[in-house]
Scaffold this motif. Sequence first.
Motif, PDB file in Angstrom:
ATOM      1  N   THR A 165      -6.274  22.178   9.030  1.00  0.00           N
ATOM      2  CA  THR A 165      -6.462  20.734   9.055  1.00  0.00           C
ATOM      3  C   THR A 165      -5.350  20.095   8.241  1.00  0.00           C
ATOM      4  OG1 THR A 165      -8.866  20.978   9.238  1.00  0.00           O
ATOM      5  CG2 THR A 165      -8.026  18.844   8.532  1.00  0.00           C
ATOM      6  N   LYS A 166      -4.565  19.219   8.879  1.00  0.00           N
ATOM      7  CA  LYS A 166      -3.464  18.539   8.207  1.00  0.00           C
ATOM      8  C   LYS A 166      -3.861  17.088   7.952  1.00  0.00           C
ATOM      9  CE  LYS A 166       0.361  21.411   9.831  1.00  0.00           C
ATOM     10  NZ  LYS A 166       1.735  21.417  10.394  1.00  0.00           N
ATOM     11  N   ILE A 167      -3.872  16.708   6.672  1.00  0.00           N
ATOM     12  CA  ILE A 167      -4.243  15.350   6.273  1.00  0.00           C
ATOM     13  C   ILE A 167      -3.002  14.634   5.747  1.00  0.00           C
ATOM     14  CG2 ILE A 167      -5.681  13.948   4.748  1.00  0.00           C
ATOM     15  CD1 ILE A 167      -6.773  17.451   5.238  1.00  0.00           C
ATOM     16  N   THR A 168      -2.663  13.511   6.362  1.00  0.00           N
ATOM     17  CA  THR A 168      -1.538  12.680   5.909  1.00  0.00           C
ATOM     18  C   THR A 168      -2.092  11.434   5.240  1.00  0.00           C
ATOM     19  OG1 THR A 168      -0.150  13.475   7.719  1.00  0.00           O
ATOM     20  CG2 THR A 168       0.552  11.466   6.586  1.00  0.00           C
ATOM     21  N   MET A 169      -1.674  11.181   4.011  1.00  0.00           N
ATOM     22  CA  MET A 169      -2.168  10.043   3.244  1.00  0.00           C
ATOM     23  C   MET A 169      -1.035   9.032   3.057  1.00  0.00           C
ATOM     24  SD  MET A 169      -4.434  10.178  -0.254  1.00  0.00           S
ATOM     25  CE  MET A 169      -3.103  10.383  -1.431  1.00  0.00           C
ATOM     26  N   PHE A 170      -1.222   7.825   3.624  1.00  0.00           N
ATOM     27  CA  PHE A 170      -0.248   6.752   3.482  1.00  0.00           C
ATOM     28  C   PHE A 170      -0.659   5.897   2.269  1.00  0.00           C
ATOM     29  CE2 PHE A 170      -0.226   7.495   8.176  1.00  0.00           C
ATOM     30  CZ  PHE A 170       1.060   8.025   8.260  1.00  0.00           C
ATOM     31  N   VAL A 171       0.148   5.950   1.209  1.00  0.00           N
ATOM     32  CA  VAL A 171      -0.159   5.229  -0.034  1.00  0.00           C
ATOM     33  C   VAL A 171       0.612   3.919  -0.045  1.00  0.00           C
ATOM     34  CG1 VAL A 171      -0.231   5.365  -2.548  1.00  0.00           C
ATOM     35  CG2 VAL A 171      -0.448   7.456  -1.181  1.00  0.00           C
ATOM     36  N   SER A 172      -0.110   2.807  -0.161  1.00  0.00           N
ATOM     37  CA  SER A 172       0.510   1.492  -0.166  1.00  0.00           C
ATOM     38  C   SER A 172       1.250   1.241  -1.482  1.00  0.00           C
ATOM     39  CB  SER A 172      -0.560   0.422   0.044  1.00  0.00           C
ATOM     40  OG  SER A 172      -0.041  -0.872  -0.200  1.00  0.00           O
ATOM     41  N   GLN A 173       2.171   0.273  -1.466  1.00  0.00           N
ATOM     42  CA  GLN A 173       2.849  -0.101  -2.706  1.00  0.00           C
ATOM     43  C   GLN A 173       1.997  -1.026  -3.551  1.00  0.00           C
ATOM     44  OE1 GLN A 173       6.188  -2.906  -2.283  1.00  0.00           O
ATOM     45  NE2 GLN A 173       5.640  -3.115  -0.105  1.00  0.00           N
ATOM     46  N   TYR A 174       0.875  -1.506  -2.986  1.00  0.00           N
ATOM     47  CA  TYR A 174      -0.006  -2.424  -3.694  1.00  0.00           C
ATOM     48  C   TYR A 174      -1.284  -1.722  -4.108  1.00  0.00           C
ATOM     49  CZ  TYR A 174       3.129  -5.556  -1.167  1.00  0.00           C
ATOM     50  OH  TYR A 174       4.236  -6.169  -0.640  1.00  0.00           O
TER      51      TYR A 174
END
Length: 445
Positions: free
Chosen positions: A434-443
């Motif tokens: 299982t591949k989890i990609t986490m997009f972290v905001s700049q805010y």
Amino acid sequence: MFASAVNLIALVYLCSLHPTFGQDCPNRQEILGTLKQVQKLLSAHEASCLQSLRNLRKKINLLQSSAGKQIAKPVNSTCPKLDAPINGRKLGKSHSVGHEVHFLCDHGYEIVGSETRVCQESLTWTGQQPTCRDFSECASSPCLNGGTCVDKVNKFSCVCAKGWAGETCQSPVPTFFITRTNTSAGSASAASTLPAATAGVHIRPSRCTTVQGTTHCTCEQGYTISGRDSYSCTDIDECEVFHNGHAGKLCLHKCINTAGGYRCSCPAGYNVTNGRSCKDIDECATMQNNCTKDQMCVNTYGGFQCVQVDCPKIPHATYVKTSPTRCERSPCPLDNRACSQTPNYFSYHYLAVVSNLSAPRVMFRIKALRQLGDTLRFTLLGGGQVRRHFTVQRSDRQTGQLMLVSPVQGPVSLEAEVEMSELEKRVQLGRYLTKITMFVSQYEF
């Protein structure tokens, strides 16, 4: 030699019975010499027999000792019983060689020590007995603007500094600015209004009245009397007055001062709500994105991402996309061992989070619908940055969870890969990635 000595003794015995044998009978000297030789031969044979008996006795003792050890060792050997930690629990009842036992902590506690222990052939457990440590709810400093955090069981409370209120001391307490200027008068008179000062964009005239010789001047909301001129009111810069660090501003993102007040603005990708907060715009739901039909739109905080899942190309195996985020392996030939060792499927998931999200917290759960073997194992693959921010724990016997263990400063994208393996007596039955990609905001909102 021994046979000749026996014959001589027989001859002496016959001579004693029949003295008529005459000169054929041996004399006394010959008889004594023969007896000495026979005595030596018998002593040598006796010593040899005794030594043989000793060797035989040693071998018998060794056999008895070895047989005793084998009898003492049970056929089904197990490791010593393990107890669940205080404020935690244990998963797994089998203590046989090769089996695993897993440990979990109750909500509000974190595990210290070995999360998984394996029974070894030496009948000892790998790792160290774990304990469950109380996790401080104040570790992430949730109280803002100088507030003091008070740790409680599975929760916290904030004691706010003067001028701040709210659950995390995030809201300023409204303050009214009224300035009075007193002037002396010779005698009492009726109330009257003094001439107003010239008005400007950030300057307003004050309202003054004289009562019994004393003049009182006030300003309208958003203005204050400044300096010695009691007849002029200057605009209050609320953005500067209420500024106390990034999280302590009147506005969640940006404060813009106006004449007699202020207004809040939000970055691109957000709408202003409640006059001060920012709400993310879902570009994927409102069709405000440029993703192609072959791509999948993932809404993020303040924007969006266009992603496309392509099945991996691995030697000895063929993968087919069965859904937009899942690739399954085609059946392997019975004689193709290399194919059977490749992952049964790849599953892709995408998460949108804000910057500096407090930790630890559960980010994703992976559950086996059924268990084929005797052991189910969850493993976090990769190293470096992944292991600085993530770890894998169990929530129950058939569920693993990806944990965020330290805050992440955005903007950044992080990928974590979790492997779930099914084993039967330490032989692999199946692998699932299982591949989890986490997009972290700049805010942070």
